[in-house]
Motif scaffolding. Structure first.
Motif, mmCIF file in Angstrom:
data_model
loop_
_atom_site.group_PDB
_atom_site.id
_atom_site.type_symbol
_atom_site.label_atom_id
_atom_site.label_comp_id
_atom_site.label_asym_id
_atom_site.label_seq_id
_atom_site.Cartn_x
_atom_site.Cartn_y
_atom_site.Cartn_z
ATOM 1 N N VAL A 251 0.909 -1.178 -0.011
ATOM 2 C CA VAL A 251 0.069 -0.054 -0.055
ATOM 3 C C VAL A 251 0.838 1.155 0.008
ATOM 4 O O VAL A 251 0.652 2.313 -0.818
ATOM 5 C CB VAL A 251 -0.965 0.060 1.248
ATOM 6 C CG1 VAL A 251 -1.918 1.003 1.169
ATOM 7 C CG2 VAL A 251 -1.873 -1.344 1.159
ATOM 8 N N LEU B 143 2.811 1.622 -3.369
ATOM 9 C CA LEU B 143 1.781 2.312 -4.530
ATOM 10 C C LEU B 143 1.683 3.867 -4.161
ATOM 11 O O LEU B 143 1.675 4.610 -5.208
ATOM 12 C CB LEU B 143 0.520 1.513 -4.390
ATOM 13 C CG LEU B 143 0.441 0.309 -4.762
ATOM 14 C CD1 LEU B 143 -0.903 -0.270 -4.785
ATOM 15 C CD2 LEU B 143 1.058 0.071 -6.394
ATOM 16 N N TRP C 36 3.166 6.674 -6.592
ATOM 17 C CA TRP C 36 2.248 7.625 -7.295
ATOM 18 C C TRP C 36 2.665 9.233 -6.740
ATOM 19 O O TRP C 36 2.705 9.945 -7.752
ATOM 20 C CB TRP C 36 1.100 7.464 -6.838
ATOM 21 C CG TRP C 36 -0.219 8.362 -7.287
ATOM 22 C CD1 TRP C 36 -0.055 8.973 -8.465
ATOM 23 C CD2 TRP C 36 -1.169 8.601 -6.657
ATOM 24 N NE1 TRP C 36 -1.273 9.600 -8.846
ATOM 25 C CE2 TRP C 36 -2.004 9.374 -7.670
ATOM 26 C CE3 TRP C 36 -2.176 8.322 -5.477
ATOM 27 C CZ2 TRP C 36 -3.302 10.027 -7.228
ATOM 28 C CZ3 TRP C 36 -3.233 8.620 -5.330
ATOM 29 C CH2 TRP C 36 -3.919 9.749 -6.190
ATOM 30 N N PRO D 294 -1.248 4.007 -9.761
ATOM 31 C CA PRO D 294 -1.309 2.451 -9.642
ATOM 32 C C PRO D 294 -2.672 2.116 -10.686
ATOM 33 O O PRO D 294 -3.476 2.588 -11.060
ATOM 34 C CB PRO D 294 -1.743 2.543 -8.261
ATOM 35 C CG PRO D 294 -2.207 3.878 -7.987
ATOM 36 C CD PRO D 294 -1.605 4.658 -8.783
ATOM 37 N N ARG E 25 -5.917 -0.483 -11.519
ATOM 38 C CA ARG E 25 -7.131 -0.943 -10.541
ATOM 39 C C ARG E 25 -6.766 -2.061 -10.046
ATOM 40 O O ARG E 25 -7.330 -2.186 -8.854
ATOM 41 C CB ARG E 25 -8.280 -1.006 -11.802
ATOM 42 C CG ARG E 25 -8.735 0.099 -12.396
ATOM 43 C CD ARG E 25 -9.766 -0.080 -13.155
ATOM 44 N NE ARG E 25 -10.447 1.094 -13.827
ATOM 45 C CZ ARG E 25 -11.456 1.279 -14.713
ATOM 46 N NH1 ARG E 25 -12.006 -0.046 -15.161
ATOM 47 N NH2 ARG E 25 -11.878 2.162 -15.210
ATOM 48 N N ILE F 117 -4.734 -1.272 -6.910
ATOM 49 C CA ILE F 117 -5.755 -0.426 -5.878
ATOM 50 C C ILE F 117 -6.573 -1.369 -5.115
ATOM 51 O O ILE F 117 -6.633 -1.395 -3.915
ATOM 52 C CB ILE F 117 -6.478 0.417 -6.777
ATOM 53 C CG1 ILE F 117 -5.462 1.545 -7.191
ATOM 54 C CG2 ILE F 117 -7.402 1.191 -5.537
ATOM 55 C CD1 ILE F 117 -6.151 2.577 -7.895
ATOM 56 N N SER G 37 -4.405 -3.419 -2.776
ATOM 57 C CA SER G 37 -3.970 -2.765 -1.616
ATOM 58 C C SER G 37 -5.219 -2.436 -0.835
ATOM 59 O O SER G 37 -4.957 -2.503 0.657
ATOM 60 C CB SER G 37 -3.748 -1.190 -2.190
ATOM 61 O OG SER G 37 -2.662 -1.455 -2.946
ATOM 62 N N LEU G 38 -6.506 -2.427 -0.900
ATOM 63 C CA LEU G 38 -7.715 -2.343 -0.242
ATOM 64 C C LEU G 38 -7.781 -3.688 0.498
ATOM 65 O O LEU G 38 -8.184 -3.453 1.776
ATOM 66 C CB LEU G 38 -8.803 -1.934 -1.025
ATOM 67 C CG LEU G 38 -9.043 -0.633 -1.673
ATOM 68 C CD1 LEU G 38 -10.050 -0.495 -2.440
ATOM 69 C CD2 LEU G 38 -8.937 0.627 -0.556
#
Length: 312
Positions: A112, A115, A119, A126, A128, A131, A134-135
């Motif tokens: 996380v 990324l 960025w 990043p 999709r 992401i 990461s979630l």
């Protein structure tokens, strides 16, 4: 006939390389055992971190000297090492007072932070799937740090432990964006030397009694954390990851987290509950979800690029 033989050699090389990545990940996952045992002997957390990097810095120092003309990327490597070394102190402190499984899941949040840093600092937007992964990791961290798993007294140390994945994430970004011109062994050496330099001020202000092990077994533990969880795993991973490719390296590298769980379970009699195993499964699933650009195996991409450039 010769083609079949070549294929067998390739498969054998890939299989051994995969085992090397797994072995490296197990070595990384053994850190809590060495760290907590040495802390129990009275060593300061930053002293443990110092010894973990000092041996690699000493052994690999000649490679840094030979590459001294490339001082700009070397300075980036030193900076990354300083941040990683200082950040790792919080990890050692957290392992000393909090469940190893919980600290392990929090450490695995480094994708996380990777990324975010990529960025914000390097304009690497990043994807999709990254992401989403990461979630998932954030959800795993929340699950592992639920009120049932930790106490209020452990919260400050766990928050401080996030400095370790943040520092590692910065190191990954520096490795990818700034150190590709260096040989793999020089990248490891520059980061290790930076960690040592960053920890020296803390070492200088610490009582002598907290800087060294007090028993022979303690010195063996120092050797174990320096070689078994730092120098040897780093070399194994750097050499083997390009052979197996990024996807397999990421999946094999996920053995680090269950290794941490087993260390807490067998070495310190810490019960690993359902929530922790679910968090572990979520983290591994997140790593598998992003095989095209797994964070830990970005090292492999850089090494491959360097090899391709040297062949031109």
């Amino acid at each position: 006939m010769s083609g079949e033989h070549t294929d067998k050699q390739h498969l054998l090389g890939s299989g051994l390389a995969t085992l090397a990545v797994v072995a490296a990940s197990v070595g990384f996952g053994l850190v809590p055992y060495f760290a907590r045992t040495l802390t129990a002997e009275g060593m300061a957390p930053h002293a443990i971190a110092f010894y973990r990097y000092a041996f690699a810095a000493t052994v690999l120092l000649p490679f840094v000297w030979r590459a001294r003309a490339q001082w700009i990327p070397l300075c980036w490597g030193f900076a990354a090492g300083i941040i990683m070394g200082v950040g790792w102190v919080g990890y050692v402190r957290a392992v000393d007072i909090a469940p190893v499984s919980t600290v392990g899941v929090l450490y695995m949040t480094y994708p996380v932070f990777t990324l975010l840093i990529a960025w914000l600092m390097f304009g690497d937007v990043p994807r999709r799937r990254a992401i989403l992964a990461s979630l998932m990791i954030v959800a795993a961290a929340v699950l592992a740090t639920s009120p049932d798993a930790i106490t209020a007294q452990q919260v400050p140390a766990l928050m401080l432990s996030l400095a370790a994945p943040m520092g590692f994430a910065f190191g990954i970004n520096v490795l990818v964006h700034k150190l590709s011109v260096l040989r793999p062994v020089v990248r490891i050496a520059s980061a290790s030397l930076g960690s040592v330099l960053g920890l020296l001020p803390l070492m200088a202000t610490t009582p002598v009694a907290a800087l060294f092990p007090v028993t022979v077994s303690g010195w063996w533990l120092v050797a174990g954390i320096a070689f078994g969880s730092a120098l040897i795993p780093q070399l194994l991973y750097t050499v083997a990851a390009p052979i197996v490719g990024t996807a397999r390296a990421a999946i094999a590298g996920s053995f680090e987290l269950p290794t941490m769980f087993l260390v807490g379970w067998f070495a310190f009699a810490e019960p690993v509950g359902t929530a922790q195993w679910i968090a572990c499964a979520i983290v591994i699933s997140a790593i598998v979800l992003t095989p095209g650009k797994p964070v830990r195996s970005l090292v492999a991409n850089v090494v491959v690029q360097g090899e391709r450039q040297s062949r031109r």
